[in-house]
Design a protein around this motif. Structure first.
Motif, PDB file in Angstrom:
ATOM      1  N   THR A   1       1.995   4.288  -1.307  1.00 38.71           N
ATOM      2  CA  THR A   1       3.282   4.509  -0.650  1.00 38.71           C
ATOM      3  C   THR A   1       3.224   5.708   0.278  1.00 38.71           C
ATOM      4  O   THR A   1       3.739   5.666   1.407  1.00 38.71           O
ATOM      5  CB  THR A   1       4.390   4.701  -1.702  1.00 38.71           C
ATOM      6  OG1 THR A   1       4.438   3.551  -2.558  1.00 38.71           O
ATOM      7  CG2 THR A   1       5.743   4.881  -1.044  1.00 38.71           C
TER       8      THR A   1
ATOM      9  N   ARG B   1       1.860   5.398  -5.968  1.00 36.05           N
ATOM     10  CA  ARG B   1       2.308   6.599  -5.263  1.00 36.05           C
ATOM     11  C   ARG B   1       1.404   6.893  -4.070  1.00 36.05           C
ATOM     12  O   ARG B   1       1.879   7.202  -2.973  1.00 36.05           O
ATOM     13  CB  ARG B   1       2.320   7.801  -6.215  1.00 36.05           C
ATOM     14  CG  ARG B   1       2.877   9.078  -5.587  1.00 36.05           C
ATOM     15  CD  ARG B   1       2.635  10.289  -6.450  1.00 36.05           C
ATOM     16  NE  ARG B   1       1.203  10.571  -6.604  1.00 36.05           N
ATOM     17  CZ  ARG B   1       0.471  11.188  -5.668  1.00 36.05           C
ATOM     18  NH1 ARG B   1       1.020  11.557  -4.516  1.00 36.05           N
ATOM     19  NH2 ARG B   1      -0.798  11.430  -5.877  1.00 36.05           N
TER      20      ARG B   1
ATOM     21  N   ARG C   1      19.594  -4.408  -4.570  1.00 25.26           N
ATOM     22  CA  ARG C   1      19.184  -3.002  -4.635  1.00 25.26           C
ATOM     23  C   ARG C   1      19.807  -2.287  -5.828  1.00 25.26           C
ATOM     24  O   ARG C   1      20.900  -2.599  -6.255  1.00 25.26           O
ATOM     25  CB  ARG C   1      19.564  -2.278  -3.342  1.00 25.26           C
ATOM     26  CG  ARG C   1      18.930  -2.847  -2.098  1.00 25.26           C
ATOM     27  CD  ARG C   1      19.187  -1.969  -0.897  1.00 25.26           C
ATOM     28  NE  ARG C   1      20.614  -1.794  -0.669  1.00 25.26           N
ATOM     29  CZ  ARG C   1      21.124  -0.965   0.248  1.00 25.26           C
ATOM     30  NH1 ARG C   1      20.315  -0.243   0.991  1.00 25.26           N
ATOM     31  NH2 ARG C   1      22.434  -0.870   0.427  1.00 25.26           N
ATOM     32  N   ASN C   2      19.045  -1.301  -6.331  1.00 21.24           N
ATOM     33  CA  ASN C   2      19.510  -0.433  -7.418  1.00 21.24           C
ATOM     34  C   ASN C   2      19.871  -1.206  -8.680  1.00 21.24           C
ATOM     35  O   ASN C   2      20.753  -0.809  -9.445  1.00 21.24           O
ATOM     36  CB  ASN C   2      20.723   0.397  -6.954  1.00 21.24           C
ATOM     37  CG  ASN C   2      20.421   1.228  -5.727  1.00 21.24           C
ATOM     38  OD1 ASN C   2      19.376   1.869  -5.641  1.00 21.24           O
ATOM     39  ND2 ASN C   2      21.328   1.202  -4.758  1.00 21.24           N
TER      40      ASN C   2
ATOM     41  N   ARG D   1      13.223  -6.122  -8.308  1.00 22.44           N
ATOM     42  CA  ARG D   1      11.831  -6.580  -8.264  1.00 22.44           C
ATOM     43  C   ARG D   1      11.715  -8.088  -8.064  1.00 22.44           C
ATOM     44  O   ARG D   1      10.673  -8.572  -7.639  1.00 22.44           O
ATOM     45  CB  ARG D   1      11.108  -6.189  -9.557  1.00 22.44           C
ATOM     46  CG  ARG D   1      10.816  -4.700  -9.674  1.00 22.44           C
ATOM     47  CD  ARG D   1       9.899  -4.437 -10.853  1.00 22.44           C
ATOM     48  NE  ARG D   1       9.571  -3.038 -10.987  1.00 22.44           N
ATOM     49  CZ  ARG D   1       8.700  -2.564 -11.873  1.00 22.44           C
ATOM     50  NH1 ARG D   1       8.083  -3.395 -12.702  1.00 22.44           N
ATOM     51  NH2 ARG D   1       8.457  -1.266 -11.941  1.00 22.44           N
TER      52      ARG D   1
ATOM     53  N   GLU E   1      11.800   2.627   2.676  1.00 19.50           N
ATOM     54  CA  GLU E   1      12.811   3.560   2.204  1.00 19.50           C
ATOM     55  C   GLU E   1      13.926   2.864   1.418  1.00 19.50           C
ATOM     56  O   GLU E   1      14.704   3.519   0.736  1.00 19.50           O
ATOM     57  CB  GLU E   1      13.417   4.312   3.382  1.00 19.50           C
ATOM     58  CG  GLU E   1      12.416   5.144   4.155  1.00 19.50           C
ATOM     59  CD  GLU E   1      12.929   5.505   5.531  1.00 19.50           C
ATOM     60  OE1 GLU E   1      13.658   6.522   5.638  1.00 19.50           O
ATOM     61  OE2 GLU E   1      12.613   4.786   6.511  1.00 19.50           O
ATOM     62  N   GLY E   2      14.030   1.548   1.560  1.00 19.10           N
ATOM     63  CA  GLY E   2      15.053   0.810   0.831  1.00 19.10           C
ATOM     64  C   GLY E   2      16.412   0.823   1.487  1.00 19.10           C
ATOM     65  O   GLY E   2      17.383   0.273   0.946  1.00 19.10           O
TER      66      GLY E   2
ATOM     67  N   ARG F   1      10.321   3.780  -1.664  1.00 22.51           N
ATOM     68  CA  ARG F   1      10.135   3.084  -2.937  1.00 22.51           C
ATOM     69  C   ARG F   1       8.768   2.414  -2.948  1.00 22.51           C
ATOM     70  O   ARG F   1       8.112   2.291  -1.916  1.00 22.51           O
ATOM     71  CB  ARG F   1      11.265   2.070  -3.123  1.00 22.51           C
ATOM     72  CG  ARG F   1      12.630   2.746  -3.038  1.00 22.51           C
ATOM     73  CD  ARG F   1      13.774   1.806  -3.242  1.00 22.51           C
ATOM     74  NE  ARG F   1      15.050   2.483  -3.061  1.00 22.51           N
ATOM     75  CZ  ARG F   1      16.235   1.930  -3.295  1.00 22.51           C
ATOM     76  NH1 ARG F   1      16.296   0.669  -3.708  1.00 22.51           N
ATOM     77  NH2 ARG F   1      17.343   2.619  -3.105  1.00 22.51           N
ATOM     78  N   THR F   2       8.351   1.945  -4.114  1.00 18.30           N
ATOM     79  CA  THR F   2       6.975   1.464  -4.259  1.00 18.30           C
ATOM     80  C   THR F   2       6.820  -0.044  -4.104  1.00 18.30           C
ATOM     81  O   THR F   2       5.726  -0.569  -4.286  1.00 18.30           O
ATOM     82  CB  THR F   2       6.414   1.876  -5.637  1.00 18.30           C
ATOM     83  OG1 THR F   2       7.240   1.310  -6.669  1.00 18.30           O
ATOM     84  CG2 THR F   2       6.383   3.386  -5.780  1.00 18.30           C
TER      85      THR F   2
END
Length: 256
Positions: free
Chosen positions: A221, A218, A111-112, A117, A138-139, A153-154
């Motif tokens: 999501t 967007r 993450r982050n 990806r 939401e991650g 997140r997408t």
């Protein structure tokens, strides 16, 4: 939302699994989690009528507690599918938890980082093999003070639009009473808590399939999170507040 069924799982065996449920560790962990949750909570589920019996699918849900994976995962397994969850990579270095994550075929996410990806590649491969992949859009666990879903997140949109697999929304409520807060703590098992899980129809995304532009991501999501939040409204018997919590700003923001 459909009729909720308060089922007695102790008399009903697990159904024939799809991969990765062929592994003995995953099967035994699921059985053990079932024993613990039956003994320490009251589970109230709907009939999971929208769950595809076979084929690749994305399972999405709100995220309020570390106990969500056990509660929702058990609901999905009992209903006939074995999910592979995307989870934060830090868990893979945690004793016991990391071992189970590897043995059960779960998918680590850095993450982050720019490598976040990279987790989409094994997730996409699993979807193409016809597996059930679970993801929290939401991650991470929500930071909304009232535990409504925060901005997403997408990644889930990218997987959905590139593969065309159905996105199945679920919502759960009550797990936050067992493991509250954002830290991994010992569960509060008594007095017994009620855990509710429901499933909605596939999110309509076919008009966006194949698109890779930011606007499509967007829109997809937003549709996914709206479906999850609508289910959560039904579980909580409340209407969502205006706006969505943005953890970067520390406040609720209104969509443009």
């Amino acid at each position: 939302m459909g009729k909720e069924l308060d089922r007695n799982r102790s008399q009903q065996p697990l159904r024939t699994p799809s991969a990765p449920g062929d592994g003995p560790v995953y099967r035994r962990l699921a059985a053990f989690a079932g024993v613990v949750l039956r003994a320490t909570s009251r589970e109230v589920w709907d009939d999971a009528a929208a769950l595809p019996a076979t084929g690749g699918m994305l399972l999405v849900s709100n995220h309020v507690s570390y106990a969500d994976v056990l509660a929702v995962g058990r609901y999905v397994i009992w209903s006939g599918r074995w999910p592979r969850y995307l989870g934060k990579a830090e868990l893979w270095s945690t004793p016991v938890v990391g071992w189970f994550a590897r043995k059960c075929g779960q998918i680590p996410v850095l993450r982050n980082t720019a490598q976040a990806r990279d987790a989409l590649a094994p997730a996409q491969a699993a979807l193409e093999r016809g597996e059930c992949v679970g993801i929290y859009p939401e991650g991470g666990r929500t930071r909304d003070p009232d535990l409504w879903p925060m901005t997403a997140r997408t990644g889930v949109a990218r997987l959905a639009l590139s593969t065309g697999v159905p996105v199945i929304p679920t919502a759960n409520w009550g797990t936050h009473l067992i493991m509250p807060g954002r830290r991994l703590t010992w569960p509060r098992l008594w007095p017994r808590k009620t855990i509710r899980v429901v499933m909605g129809d596939p999110v309509p995304l076919s008009d966006l399939y194949g698109r890779t532009d930011v606007e499509a991501m967007r829109i997809a999501t937003d549709r996914i999170m709206d479906a999850v939040t609508t289910l959560l409204e039904g579980l909580r018997g409340e209407t969502r507040p205006p706006g969505v919590w943005d953890p970067r700003k520390g406040e609720r923001v209104t969509k443009a």
